[in-house]
Design a protein around this motif. Sequence first.
Motif, short mmCIF file in Angstrom:
data_model
loop_
_atom_site.label_atom_id
_atom_site.label_comp_id
_atom_site.label_asym_id
_atom_site.label_seq_id
_atom_site.Cartn_x
_atom_site.Cartn_y
_atom_site.Cartn_z
N GLN A 80 124.69 74.57 3.40
CA GLN A 80 125.36 75.85 3.13
C GLN A 80 126.84 75.77 2.75
OE1 GLN A 80 124.59 78.67 6.28
NE2 GLN A 80 122.36 78.42 6.14
N ARG A 202 113.59 77.87 12.15
CA ARG A 202 114.82 78.56 11.70
C ARG A 202 115.23 79.70 12.62
NH1 ARG A 202 117.26 78.21 6.32
NH2 ARG A 202 119.20 79.28 6.73
N GLU A 233 121.30 87.60 16.98
CA GLU A 233 122.49 87.52 16.14
C GLU A 233 122.88 88.89 15.60
OE1 GLU A 233 122.17 84.63 13.02
OE2 GLU A 233 124.15 85.10 12.18
N ASP A 320 129.04 77.37 12.27
CA ASP A 320 127.99 78.09 11.53
C ASP A 320 128.29 78.21 10.04
OD1 ASP A 320 125.49 79.28 11.29
OD2 ASP A 320 126.29 81.30 11.59
N1 GUN Z 1 119.41 83.04 11.07
C1 GUN Z 1 118.45 82.39 10.39
N2 GUN Z 1 119.00 81.58 9.46
C2 GUN Z 1 120.33 81.71 9.58
C3 GUN Z 1 121.42 81.11 8.90
O1 GUN Z 1 121.30 80.29 8.00
N3 GUN Z 1 122.67 81.52 9.30
C4 GUN Z 1 122.86 82.41 10.29
N4 GUN Z 1 124.11 82.74 10.63
N5 GUN Z 1 121.85 82.98 10.94
C5 GUN Z 1 120.60 82.64 10.58
#
Ligand code: GUN
Length: 437
Positions: A80, A202, A233, A320
């Motif tokens: 990324q 993931r 998140e 991240d």
């Molecule tokens: N949740 C699933 N994939 C990702 C990612 O690549 N980045 C972030 N911040 N959250 C995720």
Amino acid sequence: MPGTTIIRARVAHTPRDPFATSDALETFDDGAVAFDQAGTILATGPHAAVAEAHPAAETLDRRDCVLLPGLIDTHVHFPQIPVIGAMGLELLDWLAQRTLPEEAKMADLDHATKAARRFTRLLARNGTTSALVFGSHFPHAQHALFEAADASGLRIASGLVVSDRNLRPELEVTPDEAYEHSRVLIDRWHGHGRLRYAVTPRFSVSASEPMLAASKALLDETAGALFTSHVNESVGEIAFVKELFPDARDYVATYEDAGLLTARSVLAHNVHVSDDELARLAHAHTAVAHCPSSNAFLSSGIFPMARHVEHGVRFGMGTDVGAGTGLSMLKEGLVAYHVQMVRDQGHMLGPAHLLYLATAAGAKALNLGDMAGDLTPGKQADLVLIKPPLDGTLEAVLEEAPDWDAALGAIFTLAREEAIAETRVAGEVVWSRVREA
Ligand code: GUN
Ligand code: ZN
């Protein structure tokens, strides 16, 4: 002892936990770290005492530098780097529009190999000595990451990212395929040099129950491996998980029910978390990767740090990248500080907390606490030398800094990639500004 090296510098580390005690920080104005040929620390203390105890050692005079333990990034995505700074989107749209298309480019081996080399070089250049790296969905790209990590000398835990739904077809595999591909990578790389494997579905949005079961089997079969994923998140993501797992008590339960809440588990974000989930994470000794710049960048929310501390949930920090705004764990510390300052009932952080979160807390989260995170004799000489760029603002502040709190506060606020003079793992130089020039 022959082969002993002493680095003389201004030295600071946190051998104790600042969330538990007010004297966590240990500093030496004219300090030194001595380590043997194997990279094991023999002594840390005032230079005069260290030099007297090791009279035959070779001394490197780095009094123009501040020496800290190597920085530890508990959550960073290798594919990324190119999406750093992709503004204006929340998590699910950012994934669909910007990030997953970028990750699909890892299908090309040349692209993946170049990206892997660049990524590991940039970690070292930012003073990071250990990282838990979210890998690629493509086995050959993940192999390239391990090759580059091995060559870099860094301590890296990473693994193939596995998913079987809700991404893009080219990033999805069946649970059986995920198991087989992971197995090959584990056999080749887990325990090789400074590398470890991390089983990496993931997130529950993209991993069905059979995929989580395959992940559990791999974790159980692989002593010393880690498990990592994302949790709690963003609000949209959590609602999606609720639809996908109607019988699960909450988001944490999607991993818990699969047997994936363990002392080898590291879950990133955990912004919107209930007390009940925190209690279960603490009970399982699962660690959290706190990613403050990403949480702000994607408008995910504000990390409830005080509640993690109250519940006894272990947490380190992660950049991240690419939702995070760069690979600097020093900057991540500053953002963690900012965010706690502006939130209601935020945890008041000081320089010792930031240093601990960027080093020892990360080591503990990655189960490296016995060998890294601080400069205690017996641990490995994983360290970073920080030298303020000539005539810059950091130099101006450090020259006038009355004490270590001021100096460390300035470093977290102002020191970035350009201030990292040298990075060492087990005493070995893995990146040096002098060598690069
Ligand atoms: N949740 C699933 N994939 C990702 C990612 O690549 N980045 C972030 N911040 N959250 C995720
Ligand atoms: Zn992430």
